[in-house]
Each structure stands twice: as structure tokens, then as C-alpha cells.
Design an enzyme around this catalytic site. Structure first.
Site, PDB file in Angstrom:
ATOM      1  N   LYS A 135      28.231  30.244 -29.723  1.00  0.00           N
ATOM      2  CA  LYS A 135      27.031  30.093 -30.556  1.00  0.00           C
ATOM      3  C   LYS A 135      26.567  28.640 -30.590  1.00  0.00           C
ATOM      4  CE  LYS A 135      26.152  34.329 -31.902  1.00  0.00           C
ATOM      5  NZ  LYS A 135      24.895  35.023 -31.522  1.00  0.00           N
ATOM      6  N   TYR A 160      33.960  32.486 -30.059  1.00  0.00           N
ATOM      7  CA  TYR A 160      32.657  32.934 -30.558  1.00  0.00           C
ATOM      8  C   TYR A 160      31.840  31.750 -31.076  1.00  0.00           C
ATOM      9  CZ  TYR A 160      29.251  35.142 -33.695  1.00  0.00           C
ATOM     10  OH  TYR A 160      28.092  35.510 -34.347  1.00  0.00           O
TER      11      TYR A 160
END
Length: 252
Positions: free
Chosen positions: A156, A152
Site C-alpha cells: 500500500k 500488505y
């Protein structure tokens, strides 16, 4: 803020509006007078939101699939008669150590958190009004190390890089990165809560001083909508990066 904040007549597309920050932002933007088009893969949840608001337009699609982002943007422009603001709030994460991660634990976050916003921006940039804004929900985890969030956080970070390149290629446009701290309730939080690794993650985060304090999603949505209104009222000013983080709880 010293002035009346309004989004009267502003045409807003929210991608990832079926829950969480996207839904809260769409609700607050509507309350400030915006014409709102909401999009995600979940048509029923989007329709429920519009029924609650008594307004809005639904365009359900998976913008990570070829051609779908273009369809969403084109339909939003058709329904609203233009486009002033895009908020990309869709997000996906898994929780667990990288050493046990599967291919989909990497693929899906990159599809939703990197490819989706790139395709939506690509489709929107030619039809966005001259003083319009494209806003992306990023994460504080992109600049930190948080156990269990490797794929994740990497996605990002990739999103942040793509935003820098949008700014480089189109300096005449405003691309806003929202660095988001812990917020509840959201779809992201639901994914974390369902993970078998949650207790380990919380222990590891606490051990390095990461606070368990969270913001409420409705407050976040309201704040972001007000920032949008302020930016549109002052087209000569850019606000490229904002950081929303919960305040610490006073001791004693």
C-alpha cells in the site's frame, strides 16, 4: 451537503467489485444513477451483483496479467460509451510475521495492490473524460506499523507512491487516494479471519492502542459514491486524499 447528489449519466468502472468496498460502491453509484461496469476475477459474483441491481455490465478478468487491464478498460468503454470514473478497490493481504513469510506473501499483494492499479490507470488515462476521476483504495496501515501486515502495508505504501507519480506526470487529471480504516465485511476481513495469526494480531494491535471499531462496508460505499458525485459536480475542485476511519465508541 446542500445540493442534490446525482451520478445520472456517469459511466463508472469498478475493479474489485465482486465483494467488499468495490461491491458496495458499485451498488451506491448505481442508486445515484450511474451506469456501472464491474470487474474482478470472479465472473459469477459479478453477475450476481448485476442481477441484484437489475443493471450493469460484467467484465471478468485478472488485471494483474499482461494485457488484461487494457481489455477491461476497452470493453467498459465499449459497453458504456465512455468512461468518467474508475475505482480500483481490489486488494489482497496475508497476516503473519515477516520472518516466516513466503515469496507469494509478498508477490500477490504487490501484484493486486500495486501492479493492478498501475495497469488499469495506464489503460484508462487516455480514454477518461476530461473531468474524470481515478480513485484508489489505500490503507491506513501504509502509514502505521501493524503487527502481521508487513507485506500488505509495504504494497500500500508502494501504491501511495505510484499515485504521487501519476499526479506529477498528469497534473491535469484527478487521482484520488482513499485512506481506508477498518471496514467489515470485506474480502480483506475474510482473509484476516481465516488466518492462524489473527488472535496474536488482535492482541498486538490492542496493546499499542489500535481500536477494534469498524465501519460497515455499505456506509463506506455510500459515502464514497456521494463524494464522487460531489467532485463531478465541481470539476474545478480536487479532493486528492480522503481518510475514512470509524468513530470511537463513547464510554459510559
Amino acid at each position: 451537503m446542500g445540493e442534490s447528489l446525482s451520478l445520472d449519466g456517469v459511466k463508472v468502472l469498478v475493479v474489485g467489485a465482486s465483494s467488499g468496498i468495490g461491491r458496495a460502491y458499485a451498488t451506491s453509484a448505481h442508486a445515484l444513477g450511474a451506469d456501472v461496469c464491474v470487474s474482478s476475477r470472479r465472473a459469477e459474483a459479478l453477475q450476481d451483483l448485476c442481477d441484484e441491481l437489475g443493471a450493469g455490465h460484467v467484465v471478468a478478468a485478472d488485471v494483474t496479467r499482461p494485457g488484461k487491464a487494457e481489455e477491461v478498460v476497452a470493453r467498459a468503454v465499449e459497453l458504456m460509451g465512455g468512461l468518467d470514473v474508475v475505482l480500483y478497490a481490489a486488494g489482497y493481504a496475508t497476516l503473519g510475521p515477516q520472518r516466516t513469510s513466503a515469496v507469494d506473501d509478498w508477490m500477490v499483494p504487490y501484484e493486486v495492490n500495486v501492479i493492478g492499479p498501475a495497469m488499469v490507470t495506464q489503460a484508462a488515462i487516455e480514454v477518461l473524460s476530461p473531468d474524470g476521476i481515478v480513485s484508489f483504495i489505500s490503507s491506513e496501515s501504509a502509514g502505521e506499523v501493524r503487527w502481521g501486515l508487513g507485506p500488505y502495508a509495504a504494497s500500500k505504501s508502494a501504491l501511495d507512491t505510484s499515485i504521487r507519480y501519476w499526479r506529477h506526470e498528469h497534473p491535469e487529471r484527478r487521482f484520488q487516494r482513499v485512506i481506508m480504516g477498518a471496514t467489515m465485511p470485506t474480502g480483506f476481513g475474510d482473509l484476516m479471519g481465516a488466518s492462524e495469526h489473527l488472535s496474536t494480531a488482535l492482541e498486538r494491535w490492542a496493546a499499542v492502542g489500535i481500536s477494534g471499531t469498524v465501519m460497515h462496508v455499505d456506509d463506506v460505499g455510500r459515502h464514497l459514491a456521494e463524494i464522487t458525485a460531489l467532485m463531478l459536480a465541481h470539476p474545478e475542485i480536487d479532493l486528492p486524499d480522503i481518510y475514512l476511519d470509524p468513530r470511537g465508541v463513547a464510554e459510559g
